[in-house]
Scaffold this motif. Structure first.
Motif, mmCIF file in Angstrom:
data_model
loop_
_atom_site.group_PDB
_atom_site.id
_atom_site.type_symbol
_atom_site.label_atom_id
_atom_site.label_comp_id
_atom_site.label_asym_id
_atom_site.label_seq_id
_atom_site.Cartn_x
_atom_site.Cartn_y
_atom_site.Cartn_z
ATOM 1 N N UNK A 45 -25.408 -56.771 33.028
ATOM 2 C CA UNK A 45 -24.858 -56.336 31.749
ATOM 3 C C UNK A 45 -23.721 -55.346 31.982
ATOM 4 N N UNK A 46 -22.628 -55.545 31.255
ATOM 5 C CA UNK A 46 -21.476 -54.660 31.287
ATOM 6 C C UNK A 46 -21.092 -54.305 29.859
ATOM 7 N N UNK A 47 -20.353 -53.206 29.707
ATOM 8 C CA UNK A 47 -19.849 -52.846 28.392
ATOM 9 C C UNK A 47 -18.829 -53.890 27.933
ATOM 10 N N UNK A 48 -18.960 -54.303 26.660
ATOM 11 C CA UNK A 48 -18.047 -55.333 26.154
ATOM 12 C C UNK A 48 -16.662 -54.783 25.835
ATOM 13 N N UNK A 49 -16.443 -53.484 26.066
ATOM 14 C CA UNK A 49 -15.099 -52.916 25.883
ATOM 15 C C UNK A 49 -14.178 -53.262 27.047
ATOM 16 N N UNK A 97 -16.416 -42.579 32.987
ATOM 17 C CA UNK A 97 -15.497 -42.916 31.910
ATOM 18 C C UNK A 97 -14.131 -43.160 32.548
ATOM 19 N N UNK A 98 -13.709 -44.420 32.541
ATOM 20 C CA UNK A 98 -12.524 -44.839 33.279
ATOM 21 C C UNK A 98 -11.293 -44.766 32.363
ATOM 22 N N UNK A 99 -10.241 -44.183 32.925
ATOM 23 C CA UNK A 99 -9.034 -43.981 32.123
ATOM 24 C C UNK A 99 -7.954 -45.019 32.403
ATOM 25 N N UNK A 100 -7.917 -45.561 33.651
ATOM 26 C CA UNK A 100 -6.820 -46.470 33.980
ATOM 27 C C UNK A 100 -7.274 -47.794 34.596
ATOM 28 N N UNK A 101 -8.112 -47.723 35.632
ATOM 29 C CA UNK A 101 -8.359 -48.948 36.399
ATOM 30 C C UNK A 101 -9.702 -48.858 37.104
ATOM 31 N N UNK A 102 -10.374 -50.025 37.254
ATOM 32 C CA UNK A 102 -11.636 -50.069 37.988
ATOM 33 C C UNK A 102 -11.698 -51.367 38.785
ATOM 34 N N UNK A 103 -12.061 -51.210 40.078
ATOM 35 C CA UNK A 103 -12.175 -52.365 40.967
ATOM 36 C C UNK A 103 -13.426 -52.193 41.825
ATOM 37 N N UNK A 148 -20.728 -47.701 33.096
ATOM 38 C CA UNK A 148 -19.284 -47.651 33.350
ATOM 39 C C UNK A 148 -18.587 -47.967 32.029
ATOM 40 N N UNK A 149 -17.817 -46.994 31.536
ATOM 41 C CA UNK A 149 -17.249 -47.114 30.189
ATOM 42 C C UNK A 149 -15.761 -46.786 30.185
ATOM 43 N N UNK A 150 -15.097 -47.195 29.129
ATOM 44 C CA UNK A 150 -13.677 -46.898 28.954
ATOM 45 C C UNK A 150 -13.545 -45.502 28.359
ATOM 46 N N UNK A 151 -12.666 -44.700 28.962
ATOM 47 C CA UNK A 151 -12.439 -43.347 28.468
ATOM 48 C C UNK A 151 -11.738 -43.389 27.108
#
Length: 472
Positions: A333-337, A279-285, A302-305
């Protein structure tokens, strides 16, 4: 006589009591000695190694100012770190050929801030070997392992108020479940640099909070099980760079929260579905990785916190990565958020015009993912075994190979070839049957029935006489 007998009986009983008391005293001192040495039994069996702790030499530790120096002197014999008493700021353990640390070996040390292991082979950290209870000291501890080959990190081997753990230039054979238990509200750093790991068990790293996890230039020599990292919170950065992995099972990395996630230049043999839960809070690379055989939903976890606050979607940067599908290609497939930003994604597979809608003008992929990123997706050219070159961007491949006329030609040519093959086979069968029939006709010979000369003459006269007439 009776009095003498009673006297002898009383003397024997007192003697027996004296012997029993001596046995009890000796037993108690023996147990205290064993406890003092940190030995729970004479023989300790760990599956791959049997150790008799009475045969181990104690490491000699010398106090100097605020430092304890425990130097094995490169003695070619297995050694044991004894229970230590005293006060020190820094402990240095070095130059050991084989070293075992048993439970609570350092629990009575006061004021410890840093423990350094350097040039140690075959280090065995048994349960609670490096345990530092909260009642013993409020000072968080820094552990550093440099050029150390660790045979075993047992369950709860590293336990207590731990602030930093660093492994540099070494090897770890086995990390058992719950190997590291951090009781501090949160640690600052867990770092592995140039470390090879043979076996990491499920839940080896479980339920702790750390500012930063940094894995660089490491090698995992066996597959990563589910929940190897489980319910871990990373308050700042999870940085995995230049690491070689084998098979990564589903949710091998499971994080409750990561502020910043960075995956760079890693090599995987394969990644299962949702191998990374975060659950990512700021940034993902995620860039310049080779994921090997990849599941279609490898990155779906991999999701948005929930604490992410912004008017815009968080950007997920996915660039210069390589994936492979063993049988049929699929869109990732990725989360559409997320606001997905894909650049130069290489499929180590060939693309087929069967996955293209040629009736559409111009032709376009049937998959929405392939259509959206057709200028950023690269596929291997047909009949090309070069692993480093000769990829073609999807949009160019479709433009060159997947026109409707070419598409129908690709379909018709194999069909015509198949039809001609069937006709040729049928013709060959018919010709072969006719040939066999002619051979049988040639072999049939009509043989006349045997007759005498007289019989033959009579038959001949009858055949040439015509109809016989009889007058009635």
């Amino acid at each position: 006589m009776l009095i003498k007998s009673l006297t002898i009986y009383e003397s024997c009983r007192k003697f027996s009591y004296t012997i029993n008391i001596n046995v009890v005293v000796i037993t108690m001192f023996t147990l205290l000695d064993l406890i003092n040495r940190g030995v729970r039994g004479d023989i300790y069996y760990r599956g791959y190694k049997t150790i008799n702790y009475h045969q181990l030499l104690n490491v000699s530790c010398i106090a100097h100012d605020a430092k304890y120096i425990c130097d094995c002197g490169n003695i070619k014999q297995s050694m044991l770190l004894p229970h230590l008493l005293g006060s020190a700021y820094h402990m240095d353990i070095s130059n050991c050929n084989a070293l075992t640390i048993n439970a609570n070996a350092l629990e009575n040390m006061r004021g410890l801030r840093k423990i350094t292991f350097k040039n140690v082979n075959n280090l065995i950290l048994n349960k609670y070997a490096l345990a530092f209870p909260t009642y013993g000291s409020n000072t968080p501890l820094i552990l550093r392992f440099e050029k150390v080959n660790i045979e075993l990190i047992d369950s709860h081997a590293i336990n207590g108020l731990i602030e930093e753990i660093t492994f540099i230039d070494g090897h770890i054979h086995t990390i058992n479940p719950f190997a590291i238990t951090i009781l501090k509200d949160h640690a600052l750093l867990l770092k592995m640099d140039n470390i090879s790991i043979n076996c990491i068990e499920s839940q080896a790293f479980k339920k702790f909070i750390v500012e930063q996890i940094d894995l660089r230039n490491c090698k995992f020599l066996s597959s990563m099980p589910s929940k190897a990292f489980y319910e871990v919170e990373v308050l700042d950065t999870l940085n995995i760079m230049g690491v070689q992995f084998q098979d990564i099972h589903s949710r091998a990395f499971s994080f409750k929260m990561i502020s910043k996630l960075t995956l760079i230049q890693n090599n995987f043999k394969s990644v299962d579905a949702e191998w990374l839960e975060a659950f990512i809070k700021e940034d993902v690379s995620i860039r310049e990785n080779n994921f090997g055989q990849t599941s279609q939903i490898a990155f779906k976890a991999i999701m948005v916190h929930r604490d992410y606050v912004s008017n815009e979607k968080m950007e997920l940067r996915f660039s210069n990565n390589t994936v492979n599908f063993p049988n049929q290609i699929y869109p990732l497939e990725f989360k559409d958020t997320f606001n997905l930003n894909i650049r130069h994604l290489r499929y180590d597979n060939e693309f087929s015009c069967h996955d293209v809608d040629v009736k559409h003008k111009p032709p376009q992929p049937k998959s929405a993912f392939f259509q959206q990123y057709k200028d950023q997706l690269y596929f291997r050219l047909k009949n090309n075994s070069d692993k480093n070159d000769n990829f073609i961007v999807l949009s160019q491949f479709i433009a060159n190979e997947c026109h409707e006329s070419i598409y129908w030609l690709y379909i018709l040519l194999p069909s015509i070839g198949l039809l001609l093959s069937i006709i040729a086979a049928i013709s060959a069968i018919i010709w072969y049957k006719q040939k066999r029939q002619r051979q049988r006709l040639k072999m049939e010979i009509i043989k006349p029935e045997p007759r005498t000369y007289k019989e033959t003459q009579i038959i001949y006269q009858i055949e040439n006489a015509g109809l016989l007439k009889t007058d009635l």
